[in-house]
Design an enzyme around this catalytic site. Structure first.
Site, mmCIF file in Angstrom:
data_model
loop_
_atom_site.group_PDB
_atom_site.id
_atom_site.type_symbol
_atom_site.label_atom_id
_atom_site.label_comp_id
_atom_site.label_asym_id
_atom_site.label_seq_id
_atom_site.Cartn_x
_atom_site.Cartn_y
_atom_site.Cartn_z
ATOM 1 N N GLN A 188 1.050 -1.419 -0.073
ATOM 2 C CA GLN A 188 0.056 0.191 -0.074
ATOM 3 C C GLN A 188 0.692 1.168 0.075
ATOM 4 O O GLN A 188 1.408 1.475 1.112
ATOM 5 C CB GLN A 188 -0.878 0.048 1.218
ATOM 6 C CG GLN A 188 -1.843 1.064 1.468
ATOM 7 C CD GLN A 188 -2.750 1.238 2.868
ATOM 8 O OE1 GLN A 188 -2.023 0.526 3.654
ATOM 9 N NE2 GLN A 188 -3.750 1.815 2.833
ATOM 10 N N GLY A 189 0.784 1.842 -1.175
ATOM 11 C CA GLY A 189 1.782 3.190 -1.193
ATOM 12 C C GLY A 189 0.728 4.280 -1.037
ATOM 13 O O GLY A 189 0.526 5.286 -2.044
ATOM 14 N N SER A 200 0.779 6.527 2.479
ATOM 15 C CA SER A 200 1.305 7.686 3.348
ATOM 16 C C SER A 200 2.771 8.053 2.612
ATOM 17 O O SER A 200 3.329 7.345 1.981
ATOM 18 C CB SER A 200 1.689 6.889 4.677
ATOM 19 O OG SER A 200 0.501 6.435 5.252
ATOM 20 N N GLU A 241 -10.220 -1.150 5.332
ATOM 21 C CA GLU A 241 -8.927 -1.509 6.107
ATOM 22 C C GLU A 241 -9.601 -1.212 7.694
ATOM 23 O O GLU A 241 -9.019 -2.225 8.282
ATOM 24 C CB GLU A 241 -7.923 -0.379 5.914
ATOM 25 C CG GLU A 241 -6.668 -0.696 6.537
ATOM 26 C CD GLU A 241 -5.464 0.372 6.205
ATOM 27 O OE1 GLU A 241 -5.771 1.203 5.382
ATOM 28 O OE2 GLU A 241 -4.289 0.531 6.919
ATOM 29 N N SER A 292 -5.487 7.120 12.192
ATOM 30 C CA SER A 292 -5.161 6.903 13.775
ATOM 31 C C SER A 292 -6.529 7.042 14.463
ATOM 32 O O SER A 292 -7.569 7.440 14.006
ATOM 33 C CB SER A 292 -4.291 8.307 14.049
ATOM 34 O OG SER A 292 -5.343 9.287 14.168
ATOM 35 N N ASN A 293 -6.590 6.548 15.685
ATOM 36 C CA ASN A 293 -7.908 6.581 16.566
ATOM 37 C C ASN A 293 -8.230 8.077 16.839
ATOM 38 O O ASN A 293 -9.373 8.141 16.918
ATOM 39 C CB ASN A 293 -7.339 5.970 17.819
ATOM 40 C CG ASN A 293 -7.180 4.411 17.795
ATOM 41 O OD1 ASN A 293 -7.306 3.858 16.425
ATOM 42 N ND2 ASN A 293 -7.447 3.539 18.472
ATOM 43 N N GLU A 294 -7.409 9.088 16.918
ATOM 44 C CA GLU A 294 -8.013 10.462 16.919
ATOM 45 C C GLU A 294 -8.620 10.876 15.760
ATOM 46 O O GLU A 294 -9.672 11.335 15.838
ATOM 47 C CB GLU A 294 -6.577 11.384 16.930
ATOM 48 C CG GLU A 294 -6.101 11.550 18.571
ATOM 49 C CD GLU A 294 -5.242 10.194 18.652
ATOM 50 O OE1 GLU A 294 -4.488 9.553 17.740
ATOM 51 O OE2 GLU A 294 -4.736 10.036 19.920
#
Ligand SMILES: Cc1cc2nc3c(=O)[nH]c(=O)nc-3n(C[C@H](O)[C@H](O)[C@H](O)COP(=O)(O)OP(=O)(O)OC[C@H]3O[C@@H](n4cnc5c(N)ncnc54)[C@H](O)[C@@H]3O)c2cc1C
Lengths: 400, 381
Positions: A126-127, A129, A244, A385-387
């Site tokens: 997976q490219g 980030s 995902e 992220s969870n945030e």
């Protein structure tokens, strides 16, 4: 509403178990029970067995190699694999790139890539980030410019999980720098053997190599390796990220780890008795089990809902609940596992360098438990992220 | 009560701060870790020069007469750089045994060597089954003429692979979990019947599995059948040093997180502008300030001579700081995002040291349970 597993579903669970017993290599299972990630060879071998059985991609539509299972069956299948434990179908292929191609790709792309994904003839990575684009994925800078009969990609991706194993990478790149952030991005399929691609390892805090930097220097990509429309890659990305998040609930995996925890807690002495007899430790463990049970039902609700949402191309915002809770439970259990081993969790890596534990500096089962705890801090960071999940929920559910 | 450093304490802190500032950058540390010993002999010599190795010993023994406050100052600086040298094993633990348990002659001889940097000690107490119970000892000591022979296996012996002498707990009498019948022995590391297997721990420190097979002790510290109070006294002082080390490490990982929050841009602004993250960073500070108070309390409480009272307070110290350091470590990683998950970034190394520090001589659960079993801190009227 009918809140129970049917006889057919129970029979199906047994069928999956029988398959695992007959086909999953014991070495793979023991490797995973010890808390280690399966090797490339283990994953490939297993994926091919699943494919031979027609089970490589339960969530795909039947005409592309899916199973046509009910939501409950899909859930049962994943849970049984994780509890065995055996590798689940390779996420990059089966739950990320495959569904994007099915949803947005051309017929030719489907013909070419899907069968090879199912059989793991191609390992995908997976490219998405980049150093400057993590949570703010749409801020990505990697550029794709059309030049005659191909695209030319330049830029850098990072955190690319298992790029060292990969044959192909799916890439988000900017195709219209003038457009608003999300609107100038496209989704490409790139052969890792293309000249101009460099993969550099990143070592994570526990000492493992699972992530990489991937550099693109004038990488030529054929025009028909664009998925969906030019500048519409963000739709693919959002769709993929929803899938995902879903995969991160990992209910069966947590149940397997808790089972392991109980075995370890029986073997560890604490205050002159087995640790499992300590009420406080038991309480902490039980708390995890309770949360996990609730998550299990939430997953099934989301799966059931998925059938209704099929074709809308939009992820269910409830997947954020799965992501947050699933990762919190996994991190919590990894913490309990480390705690159970006490000081013996602190041996770094493999002092014998051959996995033999010939030196017996710690009990066999204690190795790597701190490492997994460290490594699993990633779970609340990646996959949105969870945030960020909370931000998504605030927008989608809370009207804030 | 005075929380300010006096002049000589200030000088101690300054000189160590300068030394570690110069010699203990992230890259230096990596090189020390990769070296054969796993830490820096060169720095060890400089610690000796600064007086850190003789710090807590009486001047008449050749030490510098430092007290708990001085140890706290040094341990905090060591925590700020997550140092790898065996200062804690040799000076705090080993030194503690010499100060509280050794005959004057033996003490003076060993202190001189320690202060000069020529003698390294390691405390061999952990056993497979003992977990955090200092009194759970299966290793045996048997009388042999005028001396003692030690047989048994000790694990996770901090800096056991470079130690010259081990301080070993061994059972002289009684059952495996009896409080009585435990002796504390000094055993030379390079002698017959001592088999050492060194390895690295997850926080970068070195440790060893040590097997004693009828190894001859060169000395016994204190009463050979009543050594547990000595062990408890030394471990309680060590807990105060660990508390200070944790403060140093927490301060740095927190500062690192704040710096990163101010510079890392996402969505066109610094991530530090997101309130969700600001609150987490503020909660980290709350935890650190509570811990700092607890570290002062630890130093104060460690000199208490009423042993049960001292233990009670040290349970509270470990429980409070243990929770805090886990919270601070986990959130430091989380607030950084992926970057802190890499070996090339310092935050992860602080997180790992904090994780080991938390469970050393008992994790949070252990101390909370022990404290609640004896009725907590506040007595019902
Ligand atoms: C082990 C690992 C494997 C990975 N594998 C892959 C992979 O295979 N492919 C891939 O493309 N990527 C992968 N990633 C990248 C992952 O998706 C990113 O790390 C993630 O998106 C977070 O980005 P970041 O690390 O840049 O952190 P940042 O985005 O810089 O975030 C730093 C902190 O700020 C917070 N934050 C950011 N924005 C906000 C906001 N608006 N409100 C509140 N808080 C906010 C974050 O939650 C985090 O706490 C992986 C990461 C890791 C650690």
């Amino acid at each position: 509403m009918e809140l129970r597993f049917t006889d057919e579903e129970r029979a199906f669970r047994q069928e999956v178990r029988d398959f695992l017993a007959a086909e999953c290599p014991e070495a793979t299972r023991q490797h995973m029970i010890a808390g280690k990630s399966p090797t490339k060879q283990m994953v490939v071998e297993w994926q091919r067995k699943l494919n031979a059985r027609g089970w490589a991609a339960p969530e795909w539509p039947k005409q592309y190699g899916g199973t046509g299972w009910t939501p409950a069956q899909k859930y049962i299948f994943r849970e049984e694999l994780q509890m065995w434990p055996a590798p689940v179908p390779l996420g990059f292929n089966i739950n990320m790139c495959g569904p994007v191609i099915i949803e947005f790709g051309t017929e030719a792309q489907k013909q070419r890539f899907l069968p090879r994904m199912l059989n793991l003839d191609d390992w995908w990575c997976q490219g998405f980030s980049e150093p400057g684009a993590g949570s703010d994925l749409a801020g990505l800078k990697c550029r794709a410019v059309r030049d005659g009969d191909h695209w030319v990609i330049n830029g850098q991706k990072t955190w690319t999980t298992l790029a060292q194993h990969a044959d192909w990478i799916f890439v988000l790149a900017r195709t219209d720098p003038a457009a608003k952030k999300q609107e100038g991005i496209s989704f490409f399929l790139v052969d890792m053997k293309t000249p101009g691609i460099t993969v550099r390892p990143i070592v994570t805090i526990e000492g493992g190599h699972e992530v990489n930097e991937v550099w693109f220097d004038d990488v030529k990509v054929p025009l028909d390796h664009l998925v969906g429309q030019e500048n519409k890659g963000w739709d693919c990305a959002k769709f993929l990220l929803g899938n995902e998040r879903f995969g991160q609930a990992r209910v069966g995996a947590s149940r397997e780890r808790i089972r392991r925890l109980k075995i370890i807690a029986r073997e560890t002495m604490d205050g002159g008795r087995p640790l499992i007899e300590d009420p406080e430790f038991r309480r902490q463990m039980t708390e995890m089990e309770v949360e996990l049970k609730a998550l299990e039902m939430t997953v099934m609700r989301v799966i059931a809902n998925e059938t209704k949402r099929a074709g809308t191309g939009k992820p269910d915002p409830a997947t954020s609940v799965l992501k947050i809770k699933g990762t919190e439970i996994q991190q919590g259990v990894s913490e309990l596992l480390m705690k159970a081993a006490g000081p013996y969790a602190w041996v770094d890596g493999d002092p014998d360098a051959d996995g033999s534990n010939e030196w017996e500096v710690a009990p066999d089962w204690a190795f790597g438990l701190a490492g997994v705890y460290f490594n699993w801090r990633k779970q609340s960071i990646y996959g949105g992220s969870n945030e960020i999940q909370r931000n998504i929920m605030a927008k989608a559910f809370l009207g804030l | 009560m005075d929380f300010d450093l006096n002049e000589s304490q200030g000088m101690l802190q300054d000189s160590l701060r300068r030394l570690l500032g110069d010699k203990y950058g992230f890259e230096n540390r990596k090189a020390y870790m990769a070296s054969e010993t796993g830490w820096s002999r060169d720095l060890w010599a400089q610690y000796a020069e600064l007086g850190l190795l003789g710090l807590p010993f009486d001047e008449e023994d050749g030490g510098f007469g430092g007290g708990g406050e001085e140890v706290m100052i040094v341990a905090e600086q060591m925590g700020r750089h997550i140092t790898l040298e065996p200062w804690f094993s040799t000076v705090v633990l080993g030194g503690g045994f010499l100060r509280h348990g050794a005959e004057p002659g033996l003490r003076a001889a060993m202190v001189e060597d320690i202060a000069a940097g020529g003698l390294l000690l390691a405390f061999a107490q952990q056993e497979r089954q003992s977990r955090y119970d200092l009194h759970d000892v299966a290793t045996t000591a048997k009388k042999d003429g005028t001396g003692w022979v030690i047989t048994g296996r000790k694990g996770m012996v901090l800096h056991g692979d470079t130690a010259d002498r081990f301080i070993v707990t061994a059972r002289v009498a009684g059952g495996q979990r009896d409080a009585g019948g435990i002796g504390v022995f000094v055993v030379p590391a390079r002698s017959d019947g001592v088999n050492i297997r060194g390895f690295r721990m997850v926080d970068g420190s070195r440790a060893a599995e040590v097997e004693f097979s009828a190894a001859h002790a060169e000395a016994v510290l204190g009463d050979p059948e009543g050594g547990l109070p000595l062990v408890n006294a030394v471990v309680d002082e060590a807990i105060a040093a660990l508390a200070a080390e944790a403060i140093g490490a927490m301060d740095v990982i927190h500062a690192m997180t704040l710096d990163y929050m101010k510079t890392r841009q996402q969505f066109g602004r610094a991530i530090g502008s997101f309130q969700a993250l600001q609150h987490k960073a503020a909660d980290m500070l709350v935890a650190i300030e509570q811990s700092r108070s607890m570290a002062y309390f630890a130093t104060m409480a460690a000199r208490e001579t009423d042993a049960p009272e001292r233990r009670r307070n040290m349970h509270a110290v470990k429980a409070q700081i243990g929770r805090s350091q886990r919270f601070v470590g986990q959130n430091a990683i989380q607030l950084h995002g992926g970057i802190a998950m890499t070996m090339e970034y310092a935050a992860g190394h602080y997180f790992k040291r904090l994780t080991v520090n938390e469970a050393m001589f008992g994790d949070t659960d252990f101390h909370l349970r022990a404290l609640s079993d004896i009725g907590g801190l506040v007595q019902a009227a």
